[in-house]
Design a protein around this motif. Structure first.
Motif, PDB file in Angstrom:
ATOM      1  N   LEU B 154       0.521  -1.084  -0.163  1.00  0.00           N
ATOM      2  CA  LEU B 154       0.120  -0.278  -0.753  1.00  0.00           C
ATOM      3  C   LEU B 154       0.927   1.438   0.112  1.00  0.00           C
ATOM      4  O   LEU B 154       2.122   1.151   0.803  1.00  0.00           O
ATOM      5  CB  LEU B 154      -0.341  -0.156   1.563  1.00  0.00           C
ATOM      6  CG  LEU B 154      -1.767  -1.166   1.560  1.00  0.00           C
ATOM      7  CD1 LEU B 154      -2.866  -0.726   2.962  1.00  0.00           C
ATOM      8  CD2 LEU B 154      -3.268  -0.713  -0.121  1.00  0.00           C
ATOM      9  N   GLN B 155       0.717   2.429  -0.619  1.00  0.00           N
ATOM     10  CA  GLN B 155       1.028   3.797  -0.836  1.00  0.00           C
ATOM     11  C   GLN B 155       0.107   4.582  -0.150  1.00  0.00           C
ATOM     12  O   GLN B 155      -0.883   4.663  -0.474  1.00  0.00           O
ATOM     13  CB  GLN B 155       1.384   4.039  -2.653  1.00  0.00           C
ATOM     14  CG  GLN B 155       2.149   5.233  -2.184  1.00  0.00           C
ATOM     15  CD  GLN B 155       2.536   5.411  -3.085  1.00  0.00           C
ATOM     16  OE1 GLN B 155       2.121   4.918  -4.898  1.00  0.00           O
ATOM     17  NE2 GLN B 155       3.236   6.560  -3.573  1.00  0.00           N
ATOM     18  N   PHE B 156       0.538   5.035   0.909  1.00  0.00           N
ATOM     19  CA  PHE B 156       0.147   6.259   1.716  1.00  0.00           C
ATOM     20  C   PHE B 156       0.191   7.570   0.933  1.00  0.00           C
ATOM     21  O   PHE B 156       1.649   7.804   1.209  1.00  0.00           O
ATOM     22  CB  PHE B 156       0.279   5.993   3.000  1.00  0.00           C
ATOM     23  CG  PHE B 156       0.027   5.136   3.499  1.00  0.00           C
ATOM     24  CD1 PHE B 156      -1.168   4.984   4.232  1.00  0.00           C
ATOM     25  CD2 PHE B 156       0.626   3.804   3.888  1.00  0.00           C
ATOM     26  CE1 PHE B 156      -1.526   3.034   4.816  1.00  0.00           C
ATOM     27  CE2 PHE B 156       0.583   2.596   4.870  1.00  0.00           C
ATOM     28  CZ  PHE B 156      -1.140   1.926   5.403  1.00  0.00           C
ATOM     29  N   LEU B 157      -0.261   8.180   0.150  1.00  0.00           N
ATOM     30  CA  LEU B 157      -0.507   8.992  -0.300  1.00  0.00           C
ATOM     31  C   LEU B 157      -0.575  10.369   0.232  1.00  0.00           C
ATOM     32  O   LEU B 157       0.273  11.576  -0.077  1.00  0.00           O
ATOM     33  CB  LEU B 157      -1.304   9.508  -0.931  1.00  0.00           C
ATOM     34  CG  LEU B 157      -0.986   8.171  -2.376  1.00  0.00           C
ATOM     35  CD1 LEU B 157      -2.294   8.209  -3.021  1.00  0.00           C
ATOM     36  CD2 LEU B 157      -0.048   8.445  -3.463  1.00  0.00           C
ATOM     37  N   SER B 158      -0.478  11.057   1.028  1.00  0.00           N
ATOM     38  CA  SER B 158      -0.804  11.928   2.735  1.00  0.00           C
ATOM     39  C   SER B 158      -0.839  11.361   4.373  1.00  0.00           C
ATOM     40  O   SER B 158      -0.597  10.136   4.219  1.00  0.00           O
ATOM     41  CB  SER B 158      -2.363  12.197   2.438  1.00  0.00           C
ATOM     42  OG  SER B 158      -3.305  11.460   2.656  1.00  0.00           O
ATOM     43  N   PRO B 159      -0.580  12.040   4.904  1.00  0.00           N
ATOM     44  CA  PRO B 159      -0.352  11.201   6.097  1.00  0.00           C
ATOM     45  C   PRO B 159      -1.390  10.777   6.721  1.00  0.00           C
ATOM     46  O   PRO B 159      -2.698  11.369   6.652  1.00  0.00           O
ATOM     47  CB  PRO B 159      -0.241  12.991   6.790  1.00  0.00           C
ATOM     48  CG  PRO B 159       0.694  13.844   6.460  1.00  0.00           C
ATOM     49  CD  PRO B 159      -0.335  13.618   4.604  1.00  0.00           C
ATOM     50  N   THR B 160      -0.971   9.587   7.293  1.00  0.00           N
ATOM     51  CA  THR B 160      -1.869   9.002   7.877  1.00  0.00           C
ATOM     52  C   THR B 160      -1.644   8.410   8.783  1.00  0.00           C
ATOM     53  O   THR B 160      -0.266   7.816   9.631  1.00  0.00           O
ATOM     54  CB  THR B 160      -1.673   7.436   6.856  1.00  0.00           C
ATOM     55  OG1 THR B 160      -2.233   7.905   5.442  1.00  0.00           O
ATOM     56  CG2 THR B 160      -3.427   6.193   7.458  1.00  0.00           C
ATOM     57  N   SER B 161      -2.254   8.286   9.946  1.00  0.00           N
ATOM     58  CA  SER B 161      -2.412   7.817  11.526  1.00  0.00           C
ATOM     59  C   SER B 161      -3.142   7.179  12.164  1.00  0.00           C
ATOM     60  O   SER B 161      -4.652   7.186  11.061  1.00  0.00           O
ATOM     61  CB  SER B 161      -1.997   8.974  13.054  1.00  0.00           C
ATOM     62  OG  SER B 161      -3.694   9.947  13.000  1.00  0.00           O
ATOM     63  N   PRO B 170       0.741   6.826  14.617  1.00  0.00           N
ATOM     64  CA  PRO B 170       1.050   7.147  13.059  1.00  0.00           C
ATOM     65  C   PRO B 170       1.466   5.506  12.297  1.00  0.00           C
ATOM     66  O   PRO B 170       1.756   5.899  10.908  1.00  0.00           O
ATOM     67  CB  PRO B 170       2.567   8.183  13.092  1.00  0.00           C
ATOM     68  CG  PRO B 170       2.927   8.032  14.053  1.00  0.00           C
ATOM     69  CD  PRO B 170       2.271   7.583  15.221  1.00  0.00           C
ATOM     70  N   PHE B 171       2.809   5.066  12.934  1.00  0.00           N
ATOM     71  CA  PHE B 171       2.421   3.902  11.633  1.00  0.00           C
ATOM     72  C   PHE B 171       1.723   3.081  11.598  1.00  0.00           C
ATOM     73  O   PHE B 171       1.083   2.815  12.561  1.00  0.00           O
ATOM     74  CB  PHE B 171       3.682   3.137  12.776  1.00  0.00           C
ATOM     75  CG  PHE B 171       4.438   1.657  12.234  1.00  0.00           C
ATOM     76  CD1 PHE B 171       5.892   1.993  11.384  1.00  0.00           C
ATOM     77  CD2 PHE B 171       4.001   0.745  11.725  1.00  0.00           C
ATOM     78  CE1 PHE B 171       6.714   1.130  10.980  1.00  0.00           C
ATOM     79  CE2 PHE B 171       4.899  -0.236  11.096  1.00  0.00           C
ATOM     80  CZ  PHE B 171       5.775  -0.450  10.045  1.00  0.00           C
ATOM     81  N   TYR B 207       9.370  -1.107   4.964  1.00  0.00           N
ATOM     82  CA  TYR B 207       8.173  -0.064   4.557  1.00  0.00           C
ATOM     83  C   TYR B 207       9.306   0.558   4.620  1.00  0.00           C
ATOM     84  O   TYR B 207      10.929   0.679   4.005  1.00  0.00           O
ATOM     85  CB  TYR B 207       7.989   0.202   5.799  1.00  0.00           C
ATOM     86  CG  TYR B 207       8.541   0.624   7.497  1.00  0.00           C
ATOM     87  CD1 TYR B 207       8.885  -0.606   8.121  1.00  0.00           C
ATOM     88  CD2 TYR B 207       8.588   1.947   6.885  1.00  0.00           C
ATOM     89  CE1 TYR B 207       9.872  -1.044   8.447  1.00  0.00           C
ATOM     90  CE2 TYR B 207      10.017   1.745   8.517  1.00  0.00           C
ATOM     91  CZ  TYR B 207      10.804   0.615   8.668  1.00  0.00           C
ATOM     92  OH  TYR B 207      10.855   0.664  10.129  1.00  0.00           O
ATOM     93  N   GLU B 208       8.623   2.161   3.513  1.00  0.00           N
ATOM     94  CA  GLU B 208       9.465   3.261   3.111  1.00  0.00           C
ATOM     95  C   GLU B 208       9.024   4.249   3.711  1.00  0.00           C
ATOM     96  O   GLU B 208       7.706   4.607   3.173  1.00  0.00           O
ATOM     97  CB  GLU B 208       9.602   3.523   2.356  1.00  0.00           C
ATOM     98  CG  GLU B 208      11.131   4.876   2.186  1.00  0.00           C
ATOM     99  CD  GLU B 208      11.851   4.696   0.384  1.00  0.00           C
ATOM    100  OE1 GLU B 208      11.857   3.574   0.109  1.00  0.00           O
ATOM    101  OE2 GLU B 208      12.238   5.590  -0.126  1.00  0.00           O
ATOM    102  N   LEU B 209       8.927   4.916   5.439  1.00  0.00           N
ATOM    103  CA  LEU B 209       7.893   5.784   5.358  1.00  0.00           C
ATOM    104  C   LEU B 209       8.480   7.026   5.836  1.00  0.00           C
ATOM    105  O   LEU B 209       9.794   7.422   6.680  1.00  0.00           O
ATOM    106  CB  LEU B 209       7.475   4.970   6.513  1.00  0.00           C
ATOM    107  CG  LEU B 209       6.196   4.269   6.012  1.00  0.00           C
ATOM    108  CD1 LEU B 209       5.364   4.197   7.946  1.00  0.00           C
ATOM    109  CD2 LEU B 209       5.276   4.726   5.347  1.00  0.00           C
ATOM    110  N   LYS B 210       7.568   7.859   6.359  1.00  0.00           N
ATOM    111  CA  LYS B 210       7.994   9.087   6.687  1.00  0.00           C
ATOM    112  C   LYS B 210       6.885   9.577   7.423  1.00  0.00           C
ATOM    113  O   LYS B 210       5.732   9.977   6.801  1.00  0.00           O
ATOM    114  CB  LYS B 210       9.478  10.103   6.140  1.00  0.00           C
ATOM    115  CG  LYS B 210       9.830  10.796   6.582  1.00  0.00           C
ATOM    116  CD  LYS B 210      10.761  12.188   5.357  1.00  0.00           C
ATOM    117  CE  LYS B 210      11.000  13.098   6.006  1.00  0.00           C
ATOM    118  NZ  LYS B 210      12.423  14.554   5.186  1.00  0.00           N
ATOM    119  N   GLY B 226       4.106   7.664   2.785  1.00  0.00           N
ATOM    120  CA  GLY B 226       5.246   6.051   2.083  1.00  0.00           C
ATOM    121  C   GLY B 226       4.676   4.924   1.739  1.00  0.00           C
ATOM    122  O   GLY B 226       3.792   5.007   1.303  1.00  0.00           O
ATOM    123  N   ILE B 227       5.382   3.857   2.070  1.00  0.00           N
ATOM    124  CA  ILE B 227       4.615   2.431   1.361  1.00  0.00           C
ATOM    125  C   ILE B 227       5.208   1.095   2.499  1.00  0.00           C
ATOM    126  O   ILE B 227       6.331   1.733   3.071  1.00  0.00           O
ATOM    127  CB  ILE B 227       5.691   2.640  -0.328  1.00  0.00           C
ATOM    128  CG1 ILE B 227       5.390   3.209  -1.161  1.00  0.00           C
ATOM    129  CG2 ILE B 227       5.982   0.877  -1.009  1.00  0.00           C
ATOM    130  CD1 ILE B 227       6.383   3.245  -2.805  1.00  0.00           C
TER     131      ILE B 227
END
Lengths: 263, 269
Positions: B154-161, B170-171, B207-210, B226-227
């Motif tokens: 899954l790609q999170f395109l906008s901040p997700t929490s 947030p993770f 994962y590759e997240l920020k 991120g992804i």
């Protein structure tokens, strides 16, 4: 009733102020069917008054039966023109000097305090459809109306010159159907008959009535399909650009859904 | 508690993602986040045709609408006239498309003002294939999604929490992501397509997240962008997770999806 395939080629830049963004005036890439209808059929089928004054001047008369120049005259003859879809298009942006009128803005002279640059502050940019752009559309007309195969029209705010080529689509390639269909050609939703239901569509926001494109509809339609290559008759040889197949709603006429008021 | 949106009319099993294309009508500075302004604009469009429907949606526990933020190239300085943007409206109840489109059409000649900045409406894309972000589907179709592998990216395109034990997480842990999707699916899908409760046994395999701050009126919300790749060893859970991952591009994931947070899409399955 004959269905014609029509191509339009721009020999001048075409400009309509579809959207006004600051000092930029943009022309939408689609051509409105009401504009093309006036350009193609005024004087012959739509009366064109020599001069209009008083209350009627500058007032759009698209579907107003009481005004001389209205599109309902074409309904009486049985002519209908679909909006035009761009095949090849390009834009040209031209800068123009706007009129320095007191109600619009205080005029500035060169060298004056707020006129910081060496050109007038009252200017605008017109994003125009460039010469060479090509369009396709369809015209429905009765057999009694003979349309010329080639014609020149003038369109837009600058009365730009367009070459129009009109070719009849052979009856053998047109089938009448009913049900759900996808129309790739742009449509004017105000001109669709009440029996045709718009299910899903993309909307092209433009005055006086926004168009829809790539619409999913439910109702009566024409399915236009070229015969297979071995069955090609000479009538089809000039219709190489015609999309194959294409569906078009049947029964459209100007102002079919008049509950929506054109602005 | 019974979800409030049960009373919404009319119900439809269709899912829609509409793209609203805008152009800046002036020059000036745009706020970084316009989630609240876009939400207000969409609610205004809905209320034009049916104010009671708009207030029902506003008061519902699970919103049938998920919204993206304003997407488009942002200049470093001021936005210039004719700069193009778009935002996405996803409808989890297909019946909302008609009042929404009617509301937009009724007010399309008016300028759109988001956070005090004027825009003009250029167009609406709703058919799949006409814009990368536009799409439509159906709960029945999604429920039949073939299960290909146990890996879901899954790609999170906008901040997700997410809300986890009264704190904000947030993770995107698998039980939070797919638990959130399952809850929303069960709220809006027809009864015969709903899933029973699942104790998720998936794990994050890559994962590759920020984290990014998403500015809202009440303060900044921190969310991950991120992804993330998830793995589900259990075949039945992997099948349900695949369906829910496809649903994620309409529903969004986690908190405040009606304000622009949690926009997600499936990269592969």
């Amino acid at each position: 009733m004959v269905l014609y395939y029509c191509t339009l080629t721009l020999h001048d830049n075409v400009f309509f102020a579809t959207r006004e963004m600051g000092i930029l005036y943009e022309t939408e890439k689609y051509l409105h069917n009401w504009a093309i209808s006036f350009a193609l059929f005024e004087t012959e089928y739509i009366p064109r008054p020599y001069r209009l004054g008083g209350e009627m001047a500058q007032k759009p008369s698209y579907l107003d039966r009481h005004q001389e120049q209205n599109l309902l005259c074409l309904n009486d003859v049985g002519i209908y023109v679909f909006p035009a879809q761009p095949i090849v298009w390009a834009y040209q942006i031209n800068t123009f000097k706007a009129a320095q009128v007191s109600y619009y803005g205080i005029s500035k002279q060169f060298g004056e305090k707020d006129a910081r640059r060496n050109y007038p502050v009252n200017y605008g940019r017109a994003k125009e459809l460039a010469v060479g752009s090509q369009y396709r559309t369809f015209i429905v007309a009765p057999d009694s109306v003979e349309l010329p195969s080639q014609k020149w029209i003038r369109l837009g705010k600058w009365a730009a010159k367009l070459q129009v080529q009109i070719q009849p689509i052979p009856e053998s390639g047109i089938a009448q159907k009913s049900g759900e269909f996808l129309c790739q050609h742009p449509l004017n939703p105000l001109d669709l008959p009440n029996s045709t239901q718009l299910v899903l569509y993309n909307r092209i926001v433009m005055p006086p009535v926004s168009l829809v494109s790539q619409a999913k509809l439910n109702g009566d339609y024409w399915l236009v399909a070229k015969p297979s290559s071995e069955q090609h008759s000479p009538q089809w040889s000039n219709l190489t650009e015609l999309p194959n197949p294409i569906c078009l709603p049947r029964g459209a006429f100007y102002g079919a859904r008049q509950s929506v008021v054109a602005s | 508690m019974e979800p409030d949106n049960q009373s919404l009319l009319p119900r439809s099993t269709a899912l829609h993602s509409l793209v609203i294309r805008l152009a800046a009508a002036d020059r000036g500075r745009l706020p970084a986040t316009l989630g609240r302004a876009i939400h207000a604009q969409v609610m205004h469009w809905l209320s034009v045709k049916d104010s009671s429907l708009a207030s029902q949606i506003h008061n519902s526990q699970e919103s049938p609408i998920s919204l993206s933020g304003l997407i488009g190239h942002r200049r470093k300085g001021n936005v210039q006239p004719d700069d193009r943007f778009y935002f996405r409206i996803s409808l989890l109840d297909g019946g909302l498309i008609y009042p929404l489109l009617a509301g937009i059409e009724a007010g399309e000649a008016e300028p759109i003002t988001l956070a005090g900045f004027p825009f003009v409406l250029c167009g609406i894309d709703s058919l799949p294939g006409t814009h990368a972000a536009a799409g439509s589907s159906d709960y029945t179709l999604l429920a039949k999604t073939p299960h290909i592998s146990g890996d879901i990216t899954l790609q999170f395109l906008s901040p997700t929490s997410f809300k986890q034990k009264q704190v904000t997480q947030p993770f995107p842990l698998p039980e939070l992501v797919f638990g959130s999707l399952l809850r929303r699916w069960n709220t809006f899908a027809p009864l015969d397509l709903q899933f029973s409760a699942i104790e998720w046994q998936g794990f994050v395999s890559a994962y590759e997240l920020k984290t990014y701050a998403f500015k809202l009126e009440g303060g900044a919300e921190i969310g991950a962008q991120g992804i993330v790749r998830y793995r589900f060893p259990n075949v039945e859970q992997a099948r349900v997770a695949t369906v829910l991952a496809h649903f994620a591009q309409f529903s969004g994931v986690g908190r405040k999806t009606a304000m622009g947070m949690g926009q997600a899409k499936l990269i592969n399955s």
